[in-house]
Motif scaffolding. Sequence first.
Motif, PDB file in Angstrom:
ATOM      1  N   ILE A  31      -2.531  -7.261  -3.236  1.00 25.20           N
ATOM      2  CA  ILE A  31      -2.243  -5.944  -4.098  1.00 25.20           C
ATOM      3  C   ILE A  31      -0.711  -5.889  -4.576  1.00 25.20           C
ATOM      4  O   ILE A  31      -0.318  -5.679  -5.712  1.00 25.20           O
ATOM      5  N   ARG A  32       0.162  -6.543  -3.657  1.00 21.99           N
ATOM      6  CA  ARG A  32       1.618  -6.595  -4.136  1.00 21.99           C
ATOM      7  C   ARG A  32       1.678  -7.569  -5.227  1.00 21.99           C
ATOM      8  O   ARG A  32       2.471  -7.333  -6.220  1.00 21.99           O
ATOM      9  N   HIS A  33       0.859  -8.668  -5.017  1.00 21.00           N
ATOM     10  CA  HIS A  33       1.048  -9.759  -5.955  1.00 21.00           C
ATOM     11  C   HIS A  33       0.634  -9.250  -7.479  1.00 21.00           C
ATOM     12  O   HIS A  33       1.394  -9.260  -8.508  1.00 21.00           O
ATOM     13  N   TYR A  34      -0.315  -8.343  -7.415  1.00 20.38           N
ATOM     14  CA  TYR A  34      -1.111  -7.572  -8.622  1.00 20.38           C
ATOM     15  C   TYR A  34       0.224  -6.762  -9.337  1.00 20.38           C
ATOM     16  O   TYR A  34       0.377  -6.902 -10.580  1.00 20.38           O
ATOM     17  N   LEU A  35       0.691  -5.802  -8.222  1.00 25.58           N
ATOM     18  CA  LEU A  35       1.897  -4.948  -8.973  1.00 25.58           C
ATOM     19  C   LEU A  35       3.000  -5.795  -9.762  1.00 25.58           C
ATOM     20  O   LEU A  35       3.434  -5.317 -10.666  1.00 25.58           O
ATOM     21  N   ASP A  36       3.398  -6.907  -8.891  1.00 27.10           N
ATOM     22  CA  ASP A  36       4.603  -7.674  -9.198  1.00 27.10           C
ATOM     23  C   ASP A  36       4.150  -8.453 -10.765  1.00 27.10           C
ATOM     24  O   ASP A  36       5.108  -8.693 -11.380  1.00 27.10           O
ATOM     25  N   ASN A  37       3.051  -8.712 -10.824  1.00 29.17           N
ATOM     26  CA  ASN A  37       2.780  -9.959 -11.930  1.00 29.17           C
ATOM     27  C   ASN A  37       1.747  -9.240 -12.962  1.00 29.17           C
ATOM     28  O   ASN A  37       1.814  -9.652 -14.046  1.00 29.17           O
ATOM     29  N   PHE A  38       0.832  -8.378 -12.665  1.00 29.41           N
ATOM     30  CA  PHE A  38      -0.272  -7.642 -13.536  1.00 29.41           C
ATOM     31  C   PHE A  38      -0.208  -6.243 -13.997  1.00 29.41           C
ATOM     32  O   PHE A  38      -0.798  -5.665 -14.856  1.00 29.41           O
ATOM     33  N   ASN A  39       0.662  -5.567 -13.142  1.00 26.91           N
ATOM     34  CA  ASN A  39       0.660  -4.143 -13.301  1.00 26.91           C
ATOM     35  C   ASN A  39       2.201  -3.635 -13.235  1.00 26.91           C
ATOM     36  O   ASN A  39       2.456  -2.724 -12.261  1.00 26.91           O
ATOM     37  N   ARG A  40       3.153  -4.182 -14.058  1.00 29.47           N
ATOM     38  CA  ARG A  40       4.689  -3.826 -13.734  1.00 29.47           C
ATOM     39  C   ARG A  40       4.879  -2.476 -14.057  1.00 29.47           C
ATOM     40  O   ARG A  40       5.931  -1.859 -13.609  1.00 29.47           O
ATOM     41  N   ALA A  41       4.182  -1.853 -14.930  1.00 29.17           N
ATOM     42  CA  ALA A  41       4.427  -0.392 -15.259  1.00 29.17           C
ATOM     43  C   ALA A  41       4.094   0.748 -14.184  1.00 29.17           C
ATOM     44  O   ALA A  41       4.473   1.810 -14.446  1.00 29.17           O
ATOM     45  N   PHE A  42       3.345   0.039 -13.142  1.00 24.60           N
ATOM     46  CA  PHE A  42       3.279   1.262 -12.236  1.00 24.60           C
ATOM     47  C   PHE A  42       4.407   1.773 -11.457  1.00 24.60           C
ATOM     48  O   PHE A  42       5.269   1.018 -11.145  1.00 24.60           O
ATOM     49  N   ARG A  57       6.188   3.004  -8.650  1.00 25.11           N
ATOM     50  CA  ARG A  57       6.102   2.600  -7.410  1.00 25.11           C
ATOM     51  C   ARG A  57       6.509   3.849  -6.440  1.00 25.11           C
ATOM     52  O   ARG A  57       7.415   4.220  -6.542  1.00 25.11           O
ATOM     53  N   PRO A  58       5.722   4.083  -5.304  1.00 26.67           N
ATOM     54  CA  PRO A  58       5.980   5.110  -4.431  1.00 26.67           C
ATOM     55  C   PRO A  58       7.217   4.575  -3.635  1.00 26.67           C
ATOM     56  O   PRO A  58       7.498   3.115  -3.498  1.00 26.67           O
ATOM     57  N   ALA A  59       8.062   5.609  -3.118  1.00 23.88           N
ATOM     58  CA  ALA A  59       9.156   4.980  -2.216  1.00 23.88           C
ATOM     59  C   ALA A  59       8.784   4.282  -1.108  1.00 23.88           C
ATOM     60  O   ALA A  59       9.460   3.160  -1.070  1.00 23.88           O
ATOM     61  N   ASP A  60       7.811   4.372  -0.402  1.00 21.05           N
ATOM     62  CA  ASP A  60       7.152   3.715   0.673  1.00 21.05           C
ATOM     63  C   ASP A  60       6.078   2.831   0.135  1.00 21.05           C
ATOM     64  O   ASP A  60       5.002   3.069   0.406  1.00 21.05           O
ATOM     65  N   LEU A  61       6.665   1.611  -0.554  1.00 15.68           N
ATOM     66  CA  LEU A  61       5.686   0.910  -1.028  1.00 15.68           C
ATOM     67  C   LEU A  61       4.686   0.224   0.020  1.00 15.68           C
ATOM     68  O   LEU A  61       3.384   0.077  -0.133  1.00 15.68           O
ATOM     69  N   GLU A  62       5.284  -0.354   0.859  1.00 16.17           N
ATOM     70  CA  GLU A  62       4.487  -1.030   1.900  1.00 16.17           C
ATOM     71  C   GLU A  62       3.594   0.120   2.694  1.00 16.17           C
ATOM     72  O   GLU A  62       2.356  -0.421   2.850  1.00 16.17           O
ATOM     73  N   GLY A  63       3.949   1.164   3.032  1.00 17.02           N
ATOM     74  CA  GLY A  63       3.021   2.305   3.472  1.00 17.02           C
ATOM     75  C   GLY A  63       1.769   2.439   2.603  1.00 17.02           C
ATOM     76  O   GLY A  63       0.680   2.610   2.899  1.00 17.02           O
ATOM     77  N   PHE A  64       2.220   2.652   1.362  1.00 16.64           N
ATOM     78  CA  PHE A  64       1.230   2.844   0.225  1.00 16.64           C
ATOM     79  C   PHE A  64       0.183   2.052   0.163  1.00 16.64           C
ATOM     80  O   PHE A  64      -1.014   2.027   0.164  1.00 16.64           O
ATOM     81  N   ILE A  65       0.517   0.561   0.195  1.00 16.31           N
ATOM     82  CA  ILE A  65      -0.325  -0.616   0.125  1.00 16.31           C
ATOM     83  C   ILE A  65      -1.080  -0.729   1.553  1.00 16.31           C
ATOM     84  O   ILE A  65      -2.360  -0.747   1.314  1.00 16.31           O
ATOM     85  N   ALA A  66      -0.400  -0.399   2.527  1.00 18.04           N
ATOM     86  CA  ALA A  66      -1.191  -0.359   3.696  1.00 18.04           C
ATOM     87  C   ALA A  66      -2.308   0.519   3.949  1.00 18.04           C
ATOM     88  O   ALA A  66      -3.417   0.067   4.309  1.00 18.04           O
ATOM     89  N   GLU A  67      -2.300   1.816   3.302  1.00 22.36           N
ATOM     90  CA  GLU A  67      -3.218   2.987   3.224  1.00 22.36           C
ATOM     91  C   GLU A  67      -4.389   2.484   2.192  1.00 22.36           C
ATOM     92  O   GLU A  67      -5.411   2.697   2.495  1.00 22.36           O
ATOM     93  N   LEU A  68      -3.997   1.826   1.250  1.00 20.46           N
ATOM     94  CA  LEU A  68      -4.876   1.550   0.235  1.00 20.46           C
ATOM     95  C   LEU A  68      -5.720   0.270   0.838  1.00 20.46           C
ATOM     96  O   LEU A  68      -6.894   0.300   0.808  1.00 20.46           O
ATOM     97  N   HIS A  69      -5.134  -0.597   1.762  1.00 21.91           N
ATOM     98  CA  HIS A  69      -5.785  -1.472   2.274  1.00 21.91           C
ATOM     99  C   HIS A  69      -6.755  -1.206   3.270  1.00 21.91           C
ATOM    100  O   HIS A  69      -7.803  -1.674   3.524  1.00 21.91           O
ATOM    101  N   ARG A  70      -6.385  -0.005   4.112  1.00 19.96           N
ATOM    102  CA  ARG A  70      -7.356   0.530   5.106  1.00 19.96           C
ATOM    103  C   ARG A  70      -8.651   1.084   4.202  1.00 19.96           C
ATOM    104  O   ARG A  70      -9.768   0.943   4.977  1.00 19.96           O
ATOM    105  N   SER A  71      -8.282   1.800   3.198  1.00 21.85           N
ATOM    106  CA  SER A  71      -9.319   2.390   2.594  1.00 21.85           C
ATOM    107  C   SER A  71     -10.462   1.191   2.054  1.00 21.85           C
ATOM    108  O   SER A  71     -11.612   1.160   2.018  1.00 21.85           O
TER     109      SER A  71
END
Length: 259
Positions: free
Chosen positions: A58-69, A71-85
């Motif tokens: 997911i982080r690789h996607y944001l860094d390389n394929f969706n730079r316009a997104f 990002r929330p302040a807590d990117l790590e927490g946001f990614i972790a929650e997305l991944h749990r889902s």
Amino acid sequence: MAELEALIFDVDGTLADTERDGHRIAFNRGFGEAGLDWEWSVDLYGKLLSVTGGKERIRHYLDNFNRAFQRPADLEGFIAELHRSKTRHYMAMMAEGVIPLRPGVRRLLEEARNAGMRLAIATTTTPQNVRALIDSTLPVDAVDWFEVIGAGDIVPNKKPAPDIYTWVLEALGLPPARVIAFEDSGHGVTSAMASGIEHIVVTVNDYTAGQDFSAATVALNNLGGPDAHAEPIMGPAPTHGIVDMAYLQSLMSSAQATR
Ligand code: XBP
Ligand code: MG
């Protein structure tokens, strides 16, 4: 001659073709549930597979394929929650039985068990995903067929780093010369090799078919069964198109004879 004592299996792409129709769909469902309009197509997902691990992907996607997104302040927490889902969706899909094992996998596991072989798993995927796949494709309690299950974040670095294979070898208490690793990807082969494993059987799939497997012992289309002959892309052909224990033993001996 070093005796073969254990078979170590990768999961995604090796035991089953879980990436395109399993993980990819689960990611997309997780994104939808979070109100995101991200959609990982079959082609894009092939590119994203260059990075192993769902959170890392997911982080690789944001860094390389969706730079316009934004990002929330807590990117790590946001990614972790997305991944749990995503993991919840993936487990639900496995429980529905949407992904079968690849040809010859169950046959080889059963034959190896009957031959007294020790079995283990070395994967970057989340441990619950491994359990969900095994429970939906093999007999009840088949998870116990695997003496060691190395999965997900238990090691600091995912494949192609050697960490997960090193962890599994240590847990088995075996030197790398006594095992065969089963993989489907270049990253997996690099990881197994870097841990010192000398014998690697690759079964390619649509996402990995063009990768470089020259470091493996053999690369095949599948492990072979009544309806699916195992044909080598590189290395010796198995008799009758079936990867069985006799064939695996012969790979060990011929590798040693050429040393
Ligand atoms: C598999 C992976 C995994 C899955 C997703 O690689 O890269 O990341 O795609 O799993 P390998 P999680 O087959 O080489 O182990 O989302 O649970 O991380
Ligand atoms: Mg794999």
